[in-house]
Design a protein around this motif. Structure first.
Motif, PDB file in Angstrom:
ATOM      1  N   HIS A 163       3.818   6.017  -5.514  1.00  0.00           N
ATOM      2  CA  HIS A 163       3.935   6.109  -6.966  1.00  0.00           C
ATOM      3  C   HIS A 163       2.613   6.494  -7.628  1.00  0.00           C
ATOM      4  O   HIS A 163       2.407   6.247  -8.816  1.00  0.00           O
ATOM      5  N   ASP A 164       1.724   7.107  -6.842  1.00  0.00           N
ATOM      6  CA  ASP A 164       0.422   7.578  -7.333  1.00  0.00           C
ATOM      7  C   ASP A 164      -0.418   6.475  -7.971  1.00  0.00           C
ATOM      8  O   ASP A 164      -1.133   6.690  -8.949  1.00  0.00           O
ATOM      9  N   THR A 195       2.655   1.654  -3.378  1.00  0.00           N
ATOM     10  CA  THR A 195       1.681   2.005  -4.417  1.00  0.00           C
ATOM     11  C   THR A 195       1.283   3.468  -4.314  1.00  0.00           C
ATOM     12  O   THR A 195       1.259   4.201  -5.318  1.00  0.00           O
ATOM     13  N   ARG A 196       0.994   3.938  -3.108  1.00  0.00           N
ATOM     14  CA  ARG A 196       0.626   5.347  -2.915  1.00  0.00           C
ATOM     15  C   ARG A 196       1.775   6.285  -3.267  1.00  0.00           C
ATOM     16  O   ARG A 196       1.559   7.352  -3.846  1.00  0.00           O
ATOM     17  N   THR A 229       0.831  -1.208   0.000  1.00  0.00           N
ATOM     18  CA  THR A 229       0.000   0.000   0.000  1.00  0.00           C
ATOM     19  C   THR A 229       0.859   1.250   0.000  1.00  0.00           C
ATOM     20  O   THR A 229       0.628   2.183  -0.784  1.00  0.00           O
ATOM     21  N   SER A 230       1.878   1.297   0.855  1.00  0.00           N
ATOM     22  CA  SER A 230       2.757   2.477   0.931  1.00  0.00           C
ATOM     23  C   SER A 230       3.503   2.724  -0.371  1.00  0.00           C
ATOM     24  O   SER A 230       3.591   3.863  -0.841  1.00  0.00           O
ATOM     25  N   THR A 253      -2.917   2.699  -7.351  1.00  0.00           N
ATOM     26  CA  THR A 253      -4.028   2.196  -6.548  1.00  0.00           C
ATOM     27  C   THR A 253      -3.813   0.717  -6.254  1.00  0.00           C
ATOM     28  O   THR A 253      -3.204  -0.015  -7.045  1.00  0.00           O
TER      29      THR A 253
END
Length: 85
Positions: free
Chosen positions: A57-58, A54-55, A51-52, A60
């Motif tokens: 790198h903008d 993915t976020r 999750t971290s 989902t």
């Protein structure tokens, strides 16, 4: 790959997972119920780390229970622009 995104999907098998449980799996230190392997139980950080990243790198992250049991995890990230565009 898609025109503006790249996508990676990973699936596993196992017990059917309730939607309420799916909503908590990306929280740090959450491992769900009866998800203990015999060689190493883990600490429940894998999906929190995904999750971290993915976020950062903008992107989902989507967690979806599979109808026959198990989980489908999909990460979508913006595609890098092609040189010269």
């Amino acid at each position: 790959t898609h025109p503006h995104t790249v996508e990676l999907t990973v699936e596993n098998t196992g017990e059917r997972l309730a939607p309420q449980l799916i909503a908590t799996l990306a929280e740090p230190f959450r491992r769900g119920t009866d998800r203990i392997r015999t060689d190493h139980a883990g600490v429940g950080l894998g999906l929190a780390i995904v999750t971290s990243i993915t976020r950062a790198h903008d992107g989902t992250l989507t967690l979806t229970p599979r109808p026959a049991g198990g989980l489908r995890v999909t990460v979508r990230l913006p595609a890098a622009p092609h040189p010269g565009r």
